[in-house]
Design a protein around this motif. Sequence first.
Motif, short mmCIF file in Angstrom:
data_model
loop_
_atom_site.label_atom_id
_atom_site.label_comp_id
_atom_site.label_asym_id
_atom_site.label_seq_id
_atom_site.Cartn_x
_atom_site.Cartn_y
_atom_site.Cartn_z
N VAL A 181 0.64 -1.27 -0.01
CA VAL A 181 -0.03 0.08 -0.02
C VAL A 181 0.86 1.17 -0.10
O VAL A 181 1.88 1.26 0.87
N THR A 182 0.53 2.17 -0.89
CA THR A 182 1.35 3.56 -1.02
C THR A 182 0.42 4.65 -0.30
O THR A 182 -0.70 4.74 -0.85
N ARG A 183 0.85 5.44 0.69
CA ARG A 183 0.29 6.49 1.21
C ARG A 183 1.09 7.57 1.49
O ARG A 183 2.46 7.24 1.63
N PRO A 184 0.69 8.58 1.38
CA PRO A 184 1.69 10.04 1.55
C PRO A 184 2.07 10.11 3.35
O PRO A 184 1.20 9.79 4.03
N VAL A 185 3.00 10.45 3.60
CA VAL A 185 3.32 10.77 4.78
C VAL A 185 4.18 12.13 5.09
O VAL A 185 4.93 12.26 4.13
N VAL A 186 4.28 12.71 6.03
CA VAL A 186 5.25 13.86 6.26
C VAL A 186 6.29 13.44 7.41
O VAL A 186 5.96 13.16 8.62
N LEU A 187 7.51 13.82 7.20
CA LEU A 187 8.46 13.37 7.99
C LEU A 187 8.90 14.88 8.83
O LEU A 187 9.45 15.93 7.78
N ASP A 188 9.21 14.77 9.95
CA ASP A 188 9.91 15.96 10.71
C ASP A 188 11.26 15.93 10.76
O ASP A 188 11.44 14.97 11.34
N VAL A 189 11.97 16.57 9.99
CA VAL A 189 13.57 16.55 9.95
C VAL A 189 14.47 17.60 10.46
O VAL A 189 13.99 18.63 10.54
N THR A 190 15.31 17.20 11.49
CA THR A 190 16.41 18.20 11.71
C THR A 190 17.66 17.47 11.24
O THR A 190 18.00 16.38 11.02
N MET A 191 18.41 18.67 10.77
CA MET A 191 19.74 18.26 10.15
C MET A 191 21.07 18.78 10.85
O MET A 191 20.80 20.07 11.47
N SER A 192 22.28 18.48 10.62
CA SER A 192 23.35 18.92 11.32
C SER A 192 24.13 19.53 10.32
O SER A 192 23.84 19.22 8.94
N PRO A 193 25.17 20.25 10.72
CA PRO A 193 26.05 20.95 9.65
C PRO A 193 27.03 19.80 9.00
O PRO A 193 27.04 18.59 9.83
#
Length: 198
Positions: free
Chosen positions: A126-138
């Motif tokens: 099954v394919t469904r949309p999701v939203v990832l909350d992301v933090t990134m480093s330098p």
Amino acid sequence: MKKLAILLSLAPTLALAAPTSWNVDASHSHVGFAVKHLVISNVRGEFRAYRGTLFLDDTDLTRSSVEATIDVNTLDTQVADRDTHLKSADFFDVAKYPSITFRSTKVATAGKDRLQVTGDLTLHGVTRPVVLDVTMSPEVKGMFGETRRAFAATTRINRKDYGLTWNKLVEAGPAVGDEVTIALDLEVMRDQPKTAAK
């Protein structure tokens, strides 16, 4: 004046520079999940084999993208019998659906060093949309000269949206929670190290 003219002539090319490619270093990453048991505690698990590529545009992060594949056969909740059951046709059905995939469709900035990444998650066919909350480093330099950075991402899905149900008795009660929290800690490399990191 001549230097300025050269820079101005290069501006369109620089603006359209291709995003750089970063690959997930699985030896320094973690792909985990948690689901409620009897409404009172979290059962946690992880997938031990996966791969992913991030195409990162630091000049315009919204032009970035990511794609990843997880080997469902490597699911591990530290209880062998439970893992066997989860891999069976009652849940993940790994014989039929051996992989989980994610492919981004949109990247939006959400503050300093923060992103919201929308994409298509394919799980259990099954394919469904999701939203990832992301933090990134330098960026940092690794021990062998390679360039590294890290991304931490979280999202929540409802397992029933992906057909991950068992029997009427279990689904009628609170034995297994519907909401699954997914947590990713990913270290990525832009350049391959001269010697494999330990």
